[in-house]
Structure formats: structure tokens, C-alpha cells
Design a protein around this motif. Structure first.
Motif, short mmCIF file in Angstrom:
data_model
loop_
_atom_site.label_atom_id
_atom_site.label_comp_id
_atom_site.label_asym_id
_atom_site.label_seq_id
_atom_site.Cartn_x
_atom_site.Cartn_y
_atom_site.Cartn_z
N ASP A 280 0.85 -1.20 0.00
CA ASP A 280 0.00 0.00 0.00
C ASP A 280 0.88 1.25 0.00
OD1 ASP A 280 -1.98 1.87 0.26
OD2 ASP A 280 -3.03 0.86 1.88
N PRO A 281 1.46 1.61 -1.14
CA PRO A 281 2.37 2.75 -1.19
C PRO A 281 1.75 4.06 -0.73
CG PRO A 281 2.60 1.41 -3.17
CD PRO A 281 1.40 0.90 -2.44
N ASP A 282 0.46 4.25 -0.97
CA ASP A 282 -0.18 5.48 -0.51
C ASP A 282 -0.19 5.55 1.01
OD1 ASP A 282 -0.69 6.31 -3.10
OD2 ASP A 282 -2.66 5.37 -3.17
N ALA A 283 -0.52 4.45 1.66
CA ALA A 283 -0.50 4.41 3.11
C ALA A 283 0.91 4.59 3.64
CB ALA A 283 -1.09 3.09 3.61
N ALA A 284 1.89 4.02 2.94
CA ALA A 284 3.28 4.19 3.34
C ALA A 284 3.67 5.67 3.29
CB ALA A 284 4.20 3.37 2.42
N ALA A 285 3.27 6.36 2.23
CA ALA A 285 3.60 7.78 2.11
C ALA A 285 2.92 8.59 3.20
CB ALA A 285 3.18 8.29 0.73
N LEU A 286 1.65 8.29 3.47
CA LEU A 286 0.93 9.03 4.51
C LEU A 286 1.56 8.80 5.88
CD1 LEU A 286 -2.85 9.49 4.98
CD2 LEU A 286 -1.53 8.50 6.85
N GLY A 287 1.81 7.54 6.22
CA GLY A 287 2.25 7.21 7.57
C GLY A 287 3.72 7.47 7.85
N ILE A 288 4.56 7.39 6.82
CA ILE A 288 6.00 7.52 7.01
C ILE A 288 6.50 8.91 6.66
CG2 ILE A 288 8.26 6.63 6.34
CD1 ILE A 288 6.66 4.66 7.97
N VAL A 289 5.94 9.52 5.61
CA VAL A 289 6.46 10.79 5.10
C VAL A 289 5.57 11.97 5.46
CG1 VAL A 289 7.10 12.07 3.02
CG2 VAL A 289 7.64 9.63 3.19
N GLU A 290 4.30 11.90 5.09
CA GLU A 290 3.43 13.07 5.20
C GLU A 290 3.05 13.42 6.63
OE1 GLU A 290 2.95 15.12 2.82
OE2 GLU A 290 4.04 13.83 1.42
N VAL A 291 3.27 12.51 7.56
CA VAL A 291 3.00 12.81 8.96
C VAL A 291 3.78 14.03 9.42
CG1 VAL A 291 4.78 11.20 9.76
CG2 VAL A 291 2.88 11.81 11.28
#
Length: 235
Positions: free
Chosen positions: A127-138
């Protein structure tokens, strides 16, 4: 301005069923309707933030992605940030649960670490979108998001500390060493996801395993465990 990361494929995420409920009188209980709406909104938040970034994602992205009205959105969430925090909690809960499950399943630290890393990397890659949200965009979502991220780091640190407390190699203290490990792994994940390489994260398992276990079991055995993980990955 939109800013999709690297070569990450926009269609990689597979969310829950996003079909709208039938219009008019459908006989579905109100609480079930509300739960469905909330779930679709959260899926849309993950998709929009994961692909556009927190700063550029809008409430309009959320409502159009979820197939709901703005009125419905505000019935569930006070604003964009509240919706983000709810989506972040969902992503974080899945990852933290996977780690806790791995560490509770084994008495051996190396086996626990291997399973925890494998589960985490596989979940993020799927789930790359979830990865971006949880790891980067936080990092872009304000102090409350960072506070929740800090709680996750503390939780993961406690798990590792508990399993490694009796290792003789932890001269700096098990808790400090565990906190350093968690921070280092998250930094590696951040860099890869930011570059659009979320789907390749499972390839990092052997090297990350070495880094996670070496402070406790020594370089020689950690090298052996790394080689073992590499053989399994290529078999």
C-alpha cells in the motif's frame, strides 16, 4: 501543486470497496451507512495524501474520492487535519499490531525481529499510498500528528527493550539502543518511500535485520542472519 513521488504507480493501492450505497430508501441501518461513509472517506484521505502530499490534498479530494458530499464529510470530521489523523491512526495501528504480534510470537529476539520487519515491509509495499501518509506526510500534518508518531516510536522501543533487556552487549542500555534502532529504521523507510520506492521495501529485509540485531547478538552472528535472510529472499 501535485507532487507524486518518484515512479510510484498511482494505481498500486487497493482500497476497500468504494461503491456508493444505493440511493433513496435502501433499508440499510443508519449506523452501517455512517460506517461505510467514514471508511470510504478514510480510504480517500490515504489515497489523496499519499499521492499529492498533505499540503496539496484538499477536502474536495476526499469527498470526490469517497463519493460523498461535503456535508457528509463534515458530519464525520471537523476538518482536513482531523481526517488525516484518523487515517494515520488506522495505518499506524496496522503496522504496530503486526510488530507486536511478531514479538509476542517468539521468545528468540532474532526470530521476532525478522518477522516484525518482514510484516512491516510487506504491509508498506502493498500500500504505497498508506506508506507515504504514515511515514512521510505525517511530518507535514502538524504537532498532533508528530505527537502520535512519537507515541508509536515509544511503543516500538518498549517492545524491543523488553525482549533484549538481558543481552550482555547492550552497554549503552537496552532502551537507548532500542530507541536508536527504531529511529534508524524509520529514517531508512522515510528515504525510500520519499523516493517512490515503497514497493521495493521488502528487498531491504536482510540489511535492516542486520542493523536491528547486531547491537545485541554481535556482528558475526548478525552477518550470518543477514546471509540467511538473503538466501530465503532469493530462493
Amino acid at each position: 501543486m501535485d507532487h507524486e513521488r518518484g515512479s510510484r504507480q498511482v494505481g498500486a493501492r487497493v482500497p476497500r470497496d468504494q461503491r456508493k450505497l444505493p440511493p433513496g430508501r435502501h433499508g440499510i441501518p443508519a449506523d452501517q451507512v455512517a460506517d461505510d461513509q467514514r471508511g470510504r472517506i478514510l480510504d480517500a484521505v490515504v489515497t489523496a495524501v499519499g499521492r499529492r502530499g498533505y499540503a496539496d490534498a484538499t477536502v474536495e479530494d476526499f469527498v470526490s474520492g469517497a463519493g460523498v458530499s461535503r456535508k457528509t464529510f463534515y458530519q464525520h470530521f471537523a476538518n482536513k487535519q482531523v481526517a488525516f489523523l484518523a487515517a494515520f491512526d488506522g495505518v499506524a495501528d496496522r503496522l504496530v499490531t503486526a510488530v507486536h504480534t511478531a514479538y509476542s510470537a517468539h521468545e528468540d529476539y532474532v526470530a521476532s525481529a525478522r518477522e516484525a520487519l518482514e510484516s512491516t515491509l510487506r504491509e508498506l509495499a502493498a500500500d504505497p499510498d498508506a506508506a507515504a501518509l504514515g511515514i512521510v506526510e505525517v511530518f507535514a500534518a502538524g504537532p498532533e500528528a508528530l505527537r502520535r508518531r512519537g507515541e508509536i516510536i515509544s511503543s516500538l522501543t518498549e517492545v524491543i527493550t523488553e525482549q533484549t533487556r538481558n543481552f550482555p552487549q547492550t552497554a549503552l542500555g537496552a532502551s537507548f539502543t532500542a530507541e536508536t534502532i527504531v529511529g534508524a529504521v524509520l529514517e531508512v523507510l522515510y528515504n525510500r518511500v520519499q523516493r517512490g520506492e515503497a514497493e521495493q521495501l521488502p528487498e531491504l529485509l536482510p540489511d535492516l535485520l542486520f542493523c536491528v540485531v547486531a547491537p545485541f547478538i554481535g556482528e558475526q552472528r548478525a552477518t550470518e542472519e543477514r546471509a540467511k535472510a538473503q538466501r530465503i529472499a532469493t530462493s
